[in-house]
Design a protein around this motif. Structure first.
Motif, PDB file in Angstrom:
ATOM      1  N   ALA A  10       0.833  -1.204   0.000  1.00  0.00           N
ATOM      2  CA  ALA A  10       0.000   0.000   0.000  1.00  0.00           C
ATOM      3  C   ALA A  10       0.868   1.255   0.000  1.00  0.00           C
ATOM      4  O   ALA A  10       0.572   2.227  -0.705  1.00  0.00           O
ATOM      5  CB  ALA A  10      -0.942  -0.009   1.200  1.00  0.00           C
ATOM      6  N   GLN A  11       1.939   1.246   0.773  1.00  0.00           N
ATOM      7  CA  GLN A  11       2.851   2.396   0.801  1.00  0.00           C
ATOM      8  C   GLN A  11       3.495   2.593  -0.567  1.00  0.00           C
ATOM      9  O   GLN A  11       3.624   3.716  -1.050  1.00  0.00           O
ATOM     10  CB  GLN A  11       3.928   2.194   1.876  1.00  0.00           C
ATOM     11  CG  GLN A  11       3.407   2.318   3.284  1.00  0.00           C
ATOM     12  CD  GLN A  11       4.450   1.925   4.332  1.00  0.00           C
ATOM     13  OE1 GLN A  11       5.410   1.212   4.036  1.00  0.00           O
ATOM     14  NE2 GLN A  11       4.245   2.390   5.557  1.00  0.00           N
ATOM     15  N   VAL A  16       3.952   5.532  -5.743  1.00  0.00           N
ATOM     16  CA  VAL A  16       3.880   5.533  -7.205  1.00  0.00           C
ATOM     17  C   VAL A  16       2.818   6.519  -7.679  1.00  0.00           C
ATOM     18  O   VAL A  16       3.038   7.281  -8.626  1.00  0.00           O
ATOM     19  CB  VAL A  16       3.606   4.105  -7.742  1.00  0.00           C
ATOM     20  CG1 VAL A  16       3.260   4.133  -9.223  1.00  0.00           C
ATOM     21  CG2 VAL A  16       4.810   3.202  -7.490  1.00  0.00           C
ATOM     22  N   ALA A  17       1.662   6.534  -7.029  1.00  0.00           N
ATOM     23  CA  ALA A  17       0.596   7.462  -7.396  1.00  0.00           C
ATOM     24  C   ALA A  17       1.037   8.911  -7.205  1.00  0.00           C
ATOM     25  O   ALA A  17       0.749   9.776  -8.039  1.00  0.00           O
ATOM     26  CB  ALA A  17      -0.663   7.172  -6.583  1.00  0.00           C
ATOM     27  N   ARG A  21       1.389  11.801 -10.114  1.00  0.00           N
ATOM     28  CA  ARG A  21       0.762  13.135 -10.030  1.00  0.00           C
ATOM     29  C   ARG A  21       1.806  14.227 -10.230  1.00  0.00           C
ATOM     30  O   ARG A  21       1.554  15.216 -10.928  1.00  0.00           O
ATOM     31  CB  ARG A  21       0.071  13.315  -8.673  1.00  0.00           C
ATOM     32  CG  ARG A  21      -1.262  12.605  -8.553  1.00  0.00           C
ATOM     33  CD  ARG A  21      -2.029  13.018  -7.310  1.00  0.00           C
ATOM     34  NE  ARG A  21      -1.292  12.781  -6.075  1.00  0.00           N
ATOM     35  CZ  ARG A  21      -1.270  11.618  -5.407  1.00  0.00           C
ATOM     36  NH1 ARG A  21      -1.957  10.589  -5.866  1.00  0.00           N
ATOM     37  NH2 ARG A  21      -0.580  11.498  -4.294  1.00  0.00           N
ATOM     38  N   GLU A  22       2.987  14.061  -9.641  1.00  0.00           N
ATOM     39  CA  GLU A  22       4.052  15.054  -9.800  1.00  0.00           C
ATOM     40  C   GLU A  22       4.500  15.147 -11.256  1.00  0.00           C
ATOM     41  O   GLU A  22       4.721  16.247 -11.778  1.00  0.00           O
ATOM     42  CB  GLU A  22       5.232  14.707  -8.903  1.00  0.00           C
ATOM     43  CG  GLU A  22       4.965  14.933  -7.432  1.00  0.00           C
ATOM     44  CD  GLU A  22       6.143  14.525  -6.556  1.00  0.00           C
ATOM     45  OE1 GLU A  22       7.290  14.560  -7.041  1.00  0.00           O
ATOM     46  OE2 GLU A  22       5.901  14.166  -5.395  1.00  0.00           O
ATOM     47  N   LEU A  23       4.649  14.004 -11.909  1.00  0.00           N
ATOM     48  CA  LEU A  23       5.050  14.018 -13.317  1.00  0.00           C
ATOM     49  C   LEU A  23       3.981  14.655 -14.189  1.00  0.00           C
ATOM     50  O   LEU A  23       4.290  15.424 -15.100  1.00  0.00           O
ATOM     51  CB  LEU A  23       5.347  12.595 -13.801  1.00  0.00           C
ATOM     52  CG  LEU A  23       6.633  11.985 -13.257  1.00  0.00           C
ATOM     53  CD1 LEU A  23       6.730  10.519 -13.651  1.00  0.00           C
ATOM     54  CD2 LEU A  23       7.847  12.749 -13.748  1.00  0.00           C
ATOM     55  N   ARG A  24       2.718  14.358 -13.928  1.00  0.00           N
ATOM     56  CA  ARG A  24       1.616  14.964 -14.678  1.00  0.00           C
ATOM     57  C   ARG A  24       1.644  16.477 -14.504  1.00  0.00           C
ATOM     58  O   ARG A  24       1.499  17.230 -15.460  1.00  0.00           O
ATOM     59  CB  ARG A  24       0.277  14.375 -14.198  1.00  0.00           C
ATOM     60  CG  ARG A  24      -0.969  15.079 -14.649  1.00  0.00           C
ATOM     61  CD  ARG A  24      -1.241  15.156 -16.140  1.00  0.00           C
ATOM     62  NE  ARG A  24      -0.861  13.999 -16.895  1.00  0.00           N
ATOM     63  CZ  ARG A  24      -0.389  14.059 -18.155  1.00  0.00           C
ATOM     64  NH1 ARG A  24      -0.294  15.203 -18.791  1.00  0.00           N
ATOM     65  NH2 ARG A  24      -0.047  12.968 -18.789  1.00  0.00           N
TER      66      ARG A  24
END
Length: 86
Positions: A10-11, A16-17, A21-24
């Motif tokens: 989960a961590q 990864v999520a 978001r940072e890359l997007r």
């Protein structure tokens, strides 16, 4: 044990999520046009700067053939050649 493995998974998933978001955010707010195409030559990436320069929103550009839609006729053959050899 199993609980530890699930917690670690989960961590990892959250990390990864967060990275996605940072890359997007980076792509969307870049001060340079960033666009992408799929294997068929259709637009699948179109950042805010590309929209600003071209006047086409991402929604308008997505799934459109890049060369036929966004490249002036005179340059289409040379651009298509570059893409074909990429």
């Amino acid at each position: 044990g199993v609980a530890q493995d699930v917690t670690e998974a989960a961590q990892h998933d959250r990390a990864v999520a967060a990275m996605a978001r940072e890359l997007r955010q980076l792509v969307d707010t870049a001060n340079a046009p960033i666009f992408g195409i799929d294997v068929d030559g259709n637009v699948n990436e179109w950042n805010d700067k590309t929209a600003e320069i071209t006047g086409f929103s991402g929604d308008e550009a997505f799934n459109q053939p890049l060369v036929e839609t966004f490249i002036v006729p005179k340059l289409r053959p040379s651009v298509q050649e570059v893409l074909d050899n990429a």
